[in-house]
Write a protein that holds these residues in place. Structure first.
Motif, PDB file in Angstrom:
ATOM      1  N   ILE A  58      -1.746  13.140 -58.853  1.00  0.00           N
ATOM      2  CA  ILE A  58      -2.838  12.746 -58.908  1.00  0.00           C
ATOM      3  C   ILE A  58      -2.616  11.373 -58.340  1.00  0.00           C
ATOM      4  O   ILE A  58      -2.260  10.652 -59.102  1.00  0.00           O
ATOM      5  CB  ILE A  58      -2.979  13.854 -60.366  1.00  0.00           C
ATOM      6  N   SER A  59      -4.286  11.351 -58.491  1.00  0.00           N
ATOM      7  CA  SER A  59      -4.505   9.391 -58.487  1.00  0.00           C
ATOM      8  C   SER A  59      -6.132   9.406 -59.092  1.00  0.00           C
ATOM      9  O   SER A  59      -6.288  10.399 -59.857  1.00  0.00           O
ATOM     10  CB  SER A  59      -4.964   8.828 -57.101  1.00  0.00           C
ATOM     11  N   VAL A  60      -6.217   8.167 -59.376  1.00  0.00           N
ATOM     12  CA  VAL A  60      -7.600   8.350 -60.471  1.00  0.00           C
ATOM     13  C   VAL A  60      -8.492   7.467 -59.218  1.00  0.00           C
ATOM     14  O   VAL A  60      -7.828   6.470 -59.022  1.00  0.00           O
ATOM     15  CB  VAL A  60      -7.214   7.535 -61.587  1.00  0.00           C
ATOM     16  N   PHE A  61      -9.604   6.961 -59.546  1.00  0.00           N
ATOM     17  CA  PHE A  61     -10.477   6.528 -59.373  1.00  0.00           C
ATOM     18  C   PHE A  61     -11.477   5.139 -60.313  1.00  0.00           C
ATOM     19  O   PHE A  61     -12.016   6.274 -61.051  1.00  0.00           O
ATOM     20  CB  PHE A  61     -11.900   7.492 -58.322  1.00  0.00           C
ATOM     21  N   ASN A  62     -11.060   3.837 -60.629  1.00  0.00           N
ATOM     22  CA  ASN A  62     -11.687   3.447 -60.992  1.00  0.00           C
ATOM     23  C   ASN A  62     -12.656   2.285 -60.244  1.00  0.00           C
ATOM     24  O   ASN A  62     -12.836   1.396 -59.512  1.00  0.00           O
ATOM     25  CB  ASN A  62     -10.270   2.082 -61.487  1.00  0.00           C
ATOM     26  N   ASN A  63     -13.502   2.450 -60.705  1.00  0.00           N
ATOM     27  CA  ASN A  63     -14.937   1.738 -60.673  1.00  0.00           C
ATOM     28  C   ASN A  63     -15.701   0.544 -61.426  1.00  0.00           C
ATOM     29  O   ASN A  63     -16.685   1.246 -62.006  1.00  0.00           O
ATOM     30  CB  ASN A  63     -16.254   2.902 -59.753  1.00  0.00           C
ATOM     31  N   PRO A  64     -15.638  -0.241 -62.675  1.00  0.00           N
ATOM     32  CA  PRO A  64     -15.658  -1.022 -63.472  1.00  0.00           C
ATOM     33  C   PRO A  64     -16.964  -1.270 -63.135  1.00  0.00           C
ATOM     34  O   PRO A  64     -16.951  -1.613 -61.863  1.00  0.00           O
ATOM     35  CB  PRO A  64     -14.352  -2.000 -63.571  1.00  0.00           C
ATOM     36  N   PRO A  65     -18.221  -1.539 -63.649  1.00  0.00           N
ATOM     37  CA  PRO A  65     -19.040  -2.699 -63.560  1.00  0.00           C
ATOM     38  C   PRO A  65     -19.410  -3.434 -62.531  1.00  0.00           C
ATOM     39  O   PRO A  65     -20.134  -3.958 -61.382  1.00  0.00           O
ATOM     40  CB  PRO A  65     -20.161  -2.893 -64.944  1.00  0.00           C
ATOM     41  N   ARG A  66     -18.570  -4.225 -63.395  1.00  0.00           N
ATOM     42  CA  ARG A  66     -17.801  -5.454 -62.910  1.00  0.00           C
ATOM     43  C   ARG A  66     -16.986  -5.392 -62.160  1.00  0.00           C
ATOM     44  O   ARG A  66     -15.442  -4.594 -62.542  1.00  0.00           O
ATOM     45  CB  ARG A  66     -17.215  -6.903 -63.861  1.00  0.00           C
ATOM     46  N   ALA A  67     -16.861  -5.486 -60.408  1.00  0.00           N
ATOM     47  CA  ALA A  67     -16.150  -5.008 -59.017  1.00  0.00           C
ATOM     48  C   ALA A  67     -14.182  -6.228 -59.554  1.00  0.00           C
ATOM     49  O   ALA A  67     -14.420  -6.743 -60.310  1.00  0.00           O
ATOM     50  CB  ALA A  67     -16.747  -5.524 -57.444  1.00  0.00           C
ATOM     51  N   ALA A  68     -13.613  -4.822 -59.234  1.00  0.00           N
ATOM     52  CA  ALA A  68     -12.218  -5.452 -59.759  1.00  0.00           C
ATOM     53  C   ALA A  68     -11.215  -6.260 -58.166  1.00  0.00           C
ATOM     54  O   ALA A  68     -11.304  -7.471 -59.388  1.00  0.00           O
ATOM     55  CB  ALA A  68     -11.119  -4.421 -60.277  1.00  0.00           C
ATOM     56  N   PHE A  69     -12.014  -6.205 -57.158  1.00  0.00           N
ATOM     57  CA  PHE A  69     -11.649  -6.944 -56.291  1.00  0.00           C
ATOM     58  C   PHE A  69     -12.819  -7.311 -55.121  1.00  0.00           C
ATOM     59  O   PHE A  69     -13.719  -5.876 -55.298  1.00  0.00           O
ATOM     60  CB  PHE A  69     -10.228  -6.222 -55.287  1.00  0.00           C
ATOM     61  N   ILE A  70     -13.169  -8.353 -54.898  1.00  0.00           N
ATOM     62  CA  ILE A  70     -14.189  -8.352 -53.251  1.00  0.00           C
ATOM     63  C   ILE A  70     -13.341  -9.160 -52.403  1.00  0.00           C
ATOM     64  O   ILE A  70     -12.703 -10.163 -52.010  1.00  0.00           O
ATOM     65  CB  ILE A  70     -14.956  -9.567 -54.604  1.00  0.00           C
ATOM     66  N   GLY A  71     -13.858  -8.480 -51.466  1.00  0.00           N
ATOM     67  CA  GLY A  71     -13.110  -8.711 -50.547  1.00  0.00           C
ATOM     68  C   GLY A  71     -14.590  -8.863 -48.653  1.00  0.00           C
ATOM     69  O   GLY A  71     -15.579  -9.425 -49.602  1.00  0.00           O
ATOM     70  N   VAL A  72     -14.820  -9.742 -47.766  1.00  0.00           N
ATOM     71  CA  VAL A  72     -15.154  -9.327 -46.977  1.00  0.00           C
ATOM     72  C   VAL A  72     -15.277  -9.099 -45.675  1.00  0.00           C
ATOM     73  O   VAL A  72     -14.728  -8.086 -45.142  1.00  0.00           O
ATOM     74  CB  VAL A  72     -14.846 -11.314 -46.175  1.00  0.00           C
ATOM     75  N   GLY A  73     -16.435  -8.638 -45.181  1.00  0.00           N
ATOM     76  CA  GLY A  73     -17.108  -7.622 -44.430  1.00  0.00           C
ATOM     77  C   GLY A  73     -17.064  -8.674 -42.923  1.00  0.00           C
ATOM     78  O   GLY A  73     -17.667  -9.820 -42.795  1.00  0.00           O
ATOM     79  N   PRO A  74     -16.722  -7.065 -42.891  1.00  0.00           N
ATOM     80  CA  PRO A  74     -17.608  -7.482 -40.751  1.00  0.00           C
ATOM     81  C   PRO A  74     -18.875  -8.329 -40.843  1.00  0.00           C
ATOM     82  O   PRO A  74     -19.719  -7.259 -41.001  1.00  0.00           O
ATOM     83  CB  PRO A  74     -17.575  -6.760 -39.702  1.00  0.00           C
ATOM     84  N   THR A  75     -19.278  -9.670 -40.307  1.00  0.00           N
ATOM     85  CA  THR A  75     -20.889  -9.871 -39.406  1.00  0.00           C
ATOM     86  C   THR A  75     -20.827 -10.268 -38.106  1.00  0.00           C
ATOM     87  O   THR A  75     -21.890 -11.422 -37.919  1.00  0.00           O
ATOM     88  CB  THR A  75     -20.220 -11.666 -39.846  1.00  0.00           C
ATOM     89  N   THR A  76     -20.414  -9.751 -37.553  1.00  0.00           N
ATOM     90  CA  THR A  76     -21.349  -9.857 -35.888  1.00  0.00           C
ATOM     91  C   THR A  76     -21.244  -7.827 -35.498  1.00  0.00           C
ATOM     92  O   THR A  76     -20.230  -7.148 -36.531  1.00  0.00           O
ATOM     93  CB  THR A  76     -20.657 -10.020 -34.993  1.00  0.00           C
ATOM     94  N   LEU A  77     -21.866  -7.203 -34.421  1.00  0.00           N
ATOM     95  CA  LEU A  77     -21.745  -5.002 -34.659  1.00  0.00           C
ATOM     96  C   LEU A  77     -19.866  -5.604 -33.735  1.00  0.00           C
ATOM     97  O   LEU A  77     -19.360  -4.776 -33.721  1.00  0.00           O
ATOM     98  CB  LEU A  77     -22.233  -5.459 -32.950  1.00  0.00           C
ATOM     99  N   ALA A  78     -19.795  -6.383 -32.770  1.00  0.00           N
ATOM    100  CA  ALA A  78     -18.514  -6.185 -32.131  1.00  0.00           C
ATOM    101  C   ALA A  78     -17.495  -6.616 -33.575  1.00  0.00           C
ATOM    102  O   ALA A  78     -15.844  -5.189 -33.305  1.00  0.00           O
ATOM    103  CB  ALA A  78     -17.786  -7.337 -31.288  1.00  0.00           C
ATOM    104  N   HIS A  79     -17.375  -7.205 -34.821  1.00  0.00           N
ATOM    105  CA  HIS A  79     -16.573  -6.599 -35.624  1.00  0.00           C
ATOM    106  C   HIS A  79     -16.555  -5.693 -35.973  1.00  0.00           C
ATOM    107  O   HIS A  79     -15.424  -4.759 -36.091  1.00  0.00           O
ATOM    108  CB  HIS A  79     -16.688  -7.867 -36.723  1.00  0.00           C
ATOM    109  N   THR A  80     -17.875  -5.111 -36.365  1.00  0.00           N
ATOM    110  CA  THR A  80     -18.176  -4.049 -36.913  1.00  0.00           C
ATOM    111  C   THR A  80     -17.050  -2.756 -36.034  1.00  0.00           C
ATOM    112  O   THR A  80     -15.907  -1.956 -36.417  1.00  0.00           O
ATOM    113  CB  THR A  80     -19.862  -3.398 -37.306  1.00  0.00           C
ATOM    114  N   ILE A  81     -17.248  -2.471 -34.422  1.00  0.00           N
ATOM    115  CA  ILE A  81     -17.381  -1.722 -34.139  1.00  0.00           C
ATOM    116  C   ILE A  81     -15.672  -1.956 -33.952  1.00  0.00           C
ATOM    117  O   ILE A  81     -15.095  -0.736 -33.718  1.00  0.00           O
ATOM    118  CB  ILE A  81     -17.788  -1.687 -32.428  1.00  0.00           C
ATOM    119  N   GLN A  82     -14.534  -2.734 -34.194  1.00  0.00           N
ATOM    120  CA  GLN A  82     -13.450  -2.584 -33.483  1.00  0.00           C
ATOM    121  C   GLN A  82     -12.299  -2.152 -34.985  1.00  0.00           C
ATOM    122  O   GLN A  82     -11.869  -1.747 -35.288  1.00  0.00           O
ATOM    123  CB  GLN A  82     -12.671  -4.077 -33.508  1.00  0.00           C
ATOM    124  N   GLN A  83     -12.630  -2.793 -36.519  1.00  0.00           N
ATOM    125  CA  GLN A  83     -13.088  -2.484 -37.198  1.00  0.00           C
ATOM    126  C   GLN A  83     -12.457  -0.896 -38.189  1.00  0.00           C
ATOM    127  O   GLN A  83     -11.740  -0.042 -38.020  1.00  0.00           O
ATOM    128  CB  GLN A  83     -13.378  -2.523 -38.894  1.00  0.00           C
TER     129      GLN A  83
END
Length: 536
Positions: free
Chosen positions: A262-287
């Motif tokens: 089994i696996s476990v989901f952990n979502n603490p109030p302060r995010a554990a890891f943060i990244g960068v999301g797409p900032t254009t429509l083309a990037h979003t479509i490709q992703q």
């Protein structure tokens, strides 16, 4: 930041000149093995211990001893398939086995950073739980972004996915592995099946590492990072991250679940890891195209949740996995509802019951309740009402572009008509693009991509059909009563309203992020062609 920029400039300079100056080789160990003829796609394995954890002189600004830091570049040769991210992760698993052989492995994408110093302790609390810890294969943290706009212009906000969907997996056997922010047990990632008497040997790494010197560690690690090491082995099949899919993370998590873990989901109030999301429509479509192609290829393979998971995981978990695997087929009914009812309105052909008929009740009930509940979920978990509306627009756009093309490519790969690719989703934008993103203005750019033609054609078709249909209702009287075309008008009207940013990008905007004029012309041509095709 200055140090990072200087390092980037040195690397770029060496790449352009195809030569590393001797001075840099001497002062920077990481350059010592890069010579003439070495490229990013053709080089020997390189493993260098940059910081030795036993070195008490290697400290940070506060005097704390730094942990072991190792640089690794697996061997790459043009004649050998390197299996993209899955191949890199499997090499890292092997190389790390001679560095520490730690029983727990953290996998994080290169564009993410740690945001919570308690993340490791939180994961260990799950693994060390006296009642359930021995059943847990991995602890998955959600993927969060630090560059989301207030109103989520590209529908990239992960709030509902993180706080509703992934939490829902916990009651079915645990969340899927999403490829980043995940703590894995080494033994399970390397193929171990679940048994009730399983017990982790937490001292294994300390006992097995021995007293090898730095040079010995590097040489042994290099032998594990060669192109031919995996030949005639189960790496990429029964051991490590699974090969053969652009969604190697999803398929690997499914296999682990089917082995009884089994696996476990952990979502603490302060995010554990943060990244960068797409900032254009083309990037979003490709992703999303990459994601869709990967998960649909899983559904079409022997790893289909309903086949591979039958008897191994619950039916509910099989269905939960399939929600994402069936993104691609959902593009077809979406296209139908975006095109056919609108043309029916323009041509005076009713496709829905009259507003006074009881048969219209299911249509209204499903539409109203679904959207109200969707908006409720979004608002409850931190999104704005406008953000939810933007998400509905992107839901539509992704289905007619990313999911449609991703599904086609998955079928082509299955039939052997094309080879699987794994394009890296770009996350860097130019100054103008970044400014428009902050202002929440949709970015199309100067390229005339087929996806933009689809988006513009459907938006323009609905506008023409709404105007033409209303004119016919007003001028035809009893021959075309509003009572019989009420749902047509509502659906077409909503599509026009949701596509307002598309019309602005086609006809009103003058910035570089507008829809190219060539796309507008092509779209007009397709709309004219569609209007002359009889509705069956």
């Amino acid at each position: 930041m200055v140090v990072r920029q200087e390092m980037t400039e040195r690397i770029d300079s060496a790449f352009r000149s195809d030569n590393v100056p001797e001075e840099i080789k001497t002062n920077h160990k990481g350059f010592s093995e890069w010579g003439t003829g070495v490229t990013s796609k053709d080089h020997q394995p390189i493993v260098q211990v940059v910081i030795d954890g036993k070195d008490r002189d290697a400290v940070d600004n506060e005097g704390n001893v730094l942990p072991t830091l190792v640089y690794m570049a697996r061997e790459k040769r043009p004649q050998y398939h390197h299996n993209f991210k899955a191949g890199a992760v499997n090499t890292l698993i092997r190389v790390s086995s001679v560095i520490s052989n730690s029983p727990i492995i953290l996998i994080v994408d290169c564009d993410m950073y740690s945001n919570n110093s308690d993340a490791i302790r939180d994961a260990m609390c799950f693994f060390l739980d006296e009642e359930m810890g021995h059943k847990i294969a991995f602890v998955q943290n959600p993927q969060n972004y630090n560059n989301m706009t207030k109103n989520n212009i590209y529908g990239s906000s992960p709030n509902v996915f993180n706080q509703v969907e992934l939490r829902g997996f916990d009651g079915l056997g645990g969340p899927l592995y999403i490829g980043t922010g995940c703590f894995h047990r080494r033994e399970i990632l390397c193929g171990r099946r679940f048994t009730n008497d399983y017990k982790e040997d937490w001292d294994r790494g300390i006992k097995e590492k021995g007293n090898m010197s730095i040079d010995q560690v590097e040489e042994k690690a290099k032998s594990l990072a060669t192109c031919i090491y995996e030949h005639n082995t189960q790496w990429g099949n029964e051991i490590g991250v699974t090969y053969g899919s652009a969604a190697e993370d999803i398929i690997t998590g499914l296999i682990i679940h089917c082995r009884g873990w089994i696996s476990v989901f952990n979502n603490p109030p302060r995010a554990a890891f943060i990244g960068v999301g797409p900032t254009t429509l083309a990037h979003t479509i490709q992703q999303h195209k990459k994601w869709c192609e990967g998960v649909f290829s899983i559904f079409l393979s022997k790893y289909c949740p309903f086949i591979f998971g039958n008897g191994n995981i619950s039916l509910q978990l099989q269905m939960a996995y399939s929600i994402y695997s069936l993104w691609a087929p959902n593009s077809l009914p979406t296209l139908y509802y975006l095109i056919i009812p609108s043309i029916g309105l323009l041509k005076g052909i009713p496709l829905f019951p009259e507003i006074t008929s009881l048969w219209i009740t299911p249509y209204i009930y499903v539409s109203v309740v679904t959207n109200i509940y969707s908006a409720y979920e979004a608002l409850l978990h931190g999104d704005t009402l406008k953000g939810w509306w933007n998400g509905q627009r992107m839901w539509m756009i992704r289905r007619i572009t990313s999911y449609l093309n991703g599904g086609i490519d998955a079928v082509r790969n299955m039939l052997g008509l094309s080879k699987m690719g794994c394009p890296v989703s770009p996350k860097v934008s130019g100054e103008g693009e970044s400014k428009r993103y902050e202002q929440e203005i949709m970015e199309f750019g100067s390229s005339s991509s087929p996806e933009y033609v689809i988006i513009a054609t459907i938006a323009l078709l609905n506008l023409v059909c709404l105007v033409g249909g209303l004119c016919r209702i007003l001028t035809s009287g009893e021959n075309m009563p509003l009572n019989g075309f009420f749902l047509h008008v509502v659906l077409c009207g909503l599509l026009v309203v949701i596509n307002i940013p598309i019309y602005e990008a086609m006809f009103l905007r003058k910035d570089r992020g507008r829809i190219p004029f060539s796309v507008t012309l092509i779209s007009i041509g397709f709309v004219m062609l569609a209007l002359f095709v009889p509705l069956l």
